[in-house]
Design a protein around this motif. Structure first.
Motif, short mmCIF file in Angstrom:
data_model
loop_
_atom_site.label_atom_id
_atom_site.label_comp_id
_atom_site.label_asym_id
_atom_site.label_seq_id
_atom_site.Cartn_x
_atom_site.Cartn_y
_atom_site.Cartn_z
N GLY A 23 6.10 5.31 6.63
CA GLY A 23 4.72 5.45 7.08
C GLY A 23 4.30 6.92 7.07
O GLY A 23 3.24 7.28 6.58
N PHE A 44 -5.05 2.83 7.61
CA PHE A 44 -4.18 1.66 7.43
C PHE A 44 -2.71 2.09 7.45
O PHE A 44 -1.86 1.47 8.09
CB PHE A 44 -4.51 0.96 6.11
N ALA A 45 -2.40 3.21 6.75
CA ALA A 45 -1.03 3.73 6.74
C ALA A 45 -0.62 4.15 8.15
O ALA A 45 0.53 3.95 8.57
CB ALA A 45 -0.91 4.90 5.77
N LEU A 46 -1.57 4.73 8.90
CA LEU A 46 -1.28 5.13 10.29
C LEU A 46 -0.93 3.90 11.13
O LEU A 46 -0.02 3.93 11.96
CB LEU A 46 -2.50 5.84 10.88
N LEU A 68 0.83 -1.21 0.00
CA LEU A 68 0.00 0.00 0.00
C LEU A 68 0.87 1.26 0.00
O LEU A 68 0.65 2.17 -0.79
CB LEU A 68 -0.92 -0.02 1.21
N LEU A 111 -0.92 10.78 1.06
CA LEU A 111 -2.37 10.59 0.98
C LEU A 111 -3.10 11.89 1.26
O LEU A 111 -4.10 12.22 0.62
CB LEU A 111 -2.81 9.54 1.99
N ILE A 114 -5.72 5.95 4.84
CA ILE A 114 -4.96 6.78 5.78
C ILE A 114 -4.88 6.08 7.14
O ILE A 114 -3.84 6.11 7.80
CB ILE A 114 -5.56 8.20 5.89
N ALA A 137 3.92 8.13 3.52
CA ALA A 137 2.68 7.63 2.91
C ALA A 137 1.48 8.44 3.39
O ALA A 137 0.60 8.80 2.61
CB ALA A 137 2.49 6.15 3.22
N ILE A 138 1.46 8.75 4.70
CA ILE A 138 0.34 9.52 5.24
C ILE A 138 0.31 10.93 4.66
O ILE A 138 -0.73 11.43 4.23
CB ILE A 138 0.43 9.57 6.79
#
Lengths: 306, 300
Positions: free
Chosen positions: A279, B106-108, A239, A286, B104, A282-283
């Motif tokens: 991580g 899931f990434a967290l 992901l 998004l 978001i 990625a956040i």
């Protein structure tokens, strides 16, 4: 051809000549793993980015492809190529089943269902240790007897490029238009006579079949597979790779996979912290650049042209 | 199987149910108000375990303060996360809100897991439990650490229900989860209720982590399995339903303890223990996505 497309094409050409310019074997190995993730990230984005169906089963589908490919070889004595195909078919059929069963579900409901399917598969592979060796791991024969890292690198590069090209061909056909129409307005699309049921199931099957292919190749490259390749942790990396590259485009997602894997190796000194940093990235992506690095570049470069 | 053994298993199921209910209530509360499933819930639970470890093992506070500390810290973590990552969904700043919310959180989850791995390392920690020893009820013997943890869990659940039922704050949260637009028309501050619900949801998960940490060790990956159980519980009971979360937890706890002892091959039965609930989850979602007590949505 836009500037960004030229850059990406140049990167692929560069990847093809890398072994000839004396890149160390260690990095070829890393890139080969990166290409495996490229196939997973791009096949995941095929589903999420185009038809708007979320799935957390991509890592599990890769694992299914891997275990079926390896076990048909070991238990039935199939040669490598037919067993790889068996893995692709198994993953594709499983995807078709999930896609068909979950036709009614959307968003978080769909996410939860796919997590459940993925976890049941992982638990089954772990529990049936007489067949799969469970978490001790299953030994796998090599893809080609006595092949070196350069051979594997080229095989994975070819596999990744062909996979992405096939996905692009699918997406640029009428079917790709159906996918996007379903993503934007499912009921409207159905009312115009598009067989929504068929395409929604098929999108799942196509996405998981590519994952199964990647998993089968990966198993014969690393030559030891464990159920952890089907874990949610692994799904998280896929992901993050797709999101950072740009999950609305299969090519961008593929590059995200390679780039992230290379960075993970390059920043090994940082230990576990580097995973935490990814991580955060990625956040942030998004939240502020939902089209990923390459999607962001694309809009930036377009603006400059004008 | 003797009557005592059956009673013992039923009791074990009830104790487990308490923790499932605590975690599941948080998910239900968050879903009710914000219409999103928090995929980082297991990691909030894990953070609760570490908050307890910090307070009890490192600072030397009495174990009960470990739980309180976890509740306070996770409440704050939840509110910050809501403000930073979830609020944009409801202010129209996100293109595809459904997918954004899933990805978001899931990434967290991935971030928090790796953060815990980096800071605390993968080694298990074991803070002191609230009570030790064993409790005997006739022939029934129950370990004190579990029973006391479950007792506090029940107190917290009852407390939550009272707050939701009788306080203005609780009524506001329930109103928003019933009808967002109508609640806003009647002057309820949606922004505040959302922040509160997410914070409270995280705090419940944190409390569960702090209560179970001393029983089953605190490790970064501890959240994955309980979170999965909690998703099963909320889906079974109906996403967003408070009553459903409690009933679902009671059912799952009993199903798990009895399904495991009904299968003859014990090692395999144990290996598949976590799979029963997942099968239930899939069946419920396919047959009746709104669960036992949920409200049917046109698009599940």
């Amino acid at each position: 051809m836009t500037l960004l497309q030229k850059i990406l094409l140049a990167l692929v050409v560069l990847a093809a000549v890398l072994p000839m310019v004396g890149v160390p074997q260690y990095w070829l190995y890393t890139l080969t793993i990166g290409l495996y993730y490229a196939m997973l990230a791009s096949s995941w984005s095929l589903l999420v980015g185009y038809i708007g169906r979320i799935s957390f089963a991509q890592a599990a589908m890769s694992g299914l492809g891997a275990y079926v490919a390896v076990l048909t070889g070991q238990l039935l004595g199939w040669p490598v190529v037919p067993s790889l195909i068996a893995g692709v078919v198994a993953a594709g059929l499983f995807g078709l089943m999930i896609g068909w069963l979950t036709l009614r579900l959307h968003g978080a409901y769909l996410g939860l269902t796919t997590i459940a399917f993925a976890e049941i598969l992982r638990i089954t592979v772990t529990a049936e240790h007489q067949v799969t060796q469970g978490s001790r791991g299953l030994q796998v024969r090599p893809l080609i007897e006595g092949a070196g890292p350069v051979t594997y690198y080229y095989i994975f590069l070819a596999a990744a490029v062909v996979s992405v090209l096939l996905m692009l061909a699918l997406l640029h056909s009428r079917i790709g238009l159906f996918f996007q129409a379903i993503r934007e307005d499912e009921d409207g699309t159905a009312s115009l006579g598009v067989n929504v049921t068929l395409w929604k199931s098929l999108a799942f099957a196509a996405s998981t079949a590519f994952a199964g292919f990647a998993g089968g190749l990966y198993a014969h490259f690393v030559q030891l597979i464990t159920p952890s390749m089907m874990s949610m942790q692994e799904m998280g990396y896929i992901l993050a790779m797709a999101v950072i590259g740009g999950f609305s485009n299969v090519v961008y997602a593929a590059f995200g996979g390679v780039i992230l894997q290379v960075l993970l190796e390059a920043l090994r000194e940082m230990g576990e912290w580097r995973l935490a940093v990814f991580g955060v990235i990625a956040i942030l992506m998004l939240r502020f650049a939902p089209n990923g690095i390459f999607g962001w570049l694309e809009t930036r470069l377009k603006r400059k042209d004008k | 199987m003797t009557l005592v053994a059956i009673a013992e298993q039923a009791m074990n199921g009830l104790i487990i149910s308490t923790f499932y209910a605590l975690i599941a209530l948080g998910i239900a509360l968050i879903f009710g108000v914000l219409r999103i499933v928090n995929f980082a819930h297991g990691e909030f639970y894990m953070l609760g375990g570490y908050a307890c470890y910090l307070a009890v093992t490192l600072l030397g506070l009495p174990p009960i303060f470990g739980v309180i500390f976890a509740v306070v810290i996770l409440m704050m973590v939840g509110m910050v996360v809501e403000q930073a990552l979830i609020k944009p969904i409801h202010t129209g700043k996100v293109d595809r809100p459904d997918e954004y919310a899933i990805m978001i959180t899931f990434a967290l989850a991935i971030l928090l897991l790796n953060l815990a791995n980096s800071i605390f390392g993968p080694w298990p920690q074991r803070p002191a439990p609230v009570a030790r020893g064993i409790f005997e009820f006739g022939e029934l013997i129950i370990p004190g650490d579990r029973l006391s943890a479950a007792g506090i869990g029940i107190v917290l659940i009852v407390g939550l229900l009272v707050v939701l039922r009788y306080t203005w704050m609780g009524k506001a949260v329930r109103a928003v989860s019933q009808d967002r637009a109508a609640a806003e028309t009647f002057g309820i501050n949606i922004t505040q209720a959302s922040m509160l619900a997410f914070g409270a949801g995280a705090a419940l998960a944190g409390a569960a982590g702090a209560l179970i940490g001393p029983v089953f060790n605190v490790v970064p990956a501890m959240g994955a399995v309980p979170a999965m159980k909690a998703y099963i519980v909320v889906v079974l009971g109906g996403l967003g339903s408070i009553r459903g979360a409690i009933v679902g937890a009671l059912i799952l706890g009993q199903v798990e303890v009895f399904a495991t002892i009904l299968i003859p091959d014990s090692s395999r039965a144990l290996a598949y223990k976590d799979a029963y609930g997942l099968v239930v989850l899939i069946l419920v979602l396919l047959v009746r996505p709104q669960g036992l007590f949920g409200v049917a949505e046109r698009r599940a």
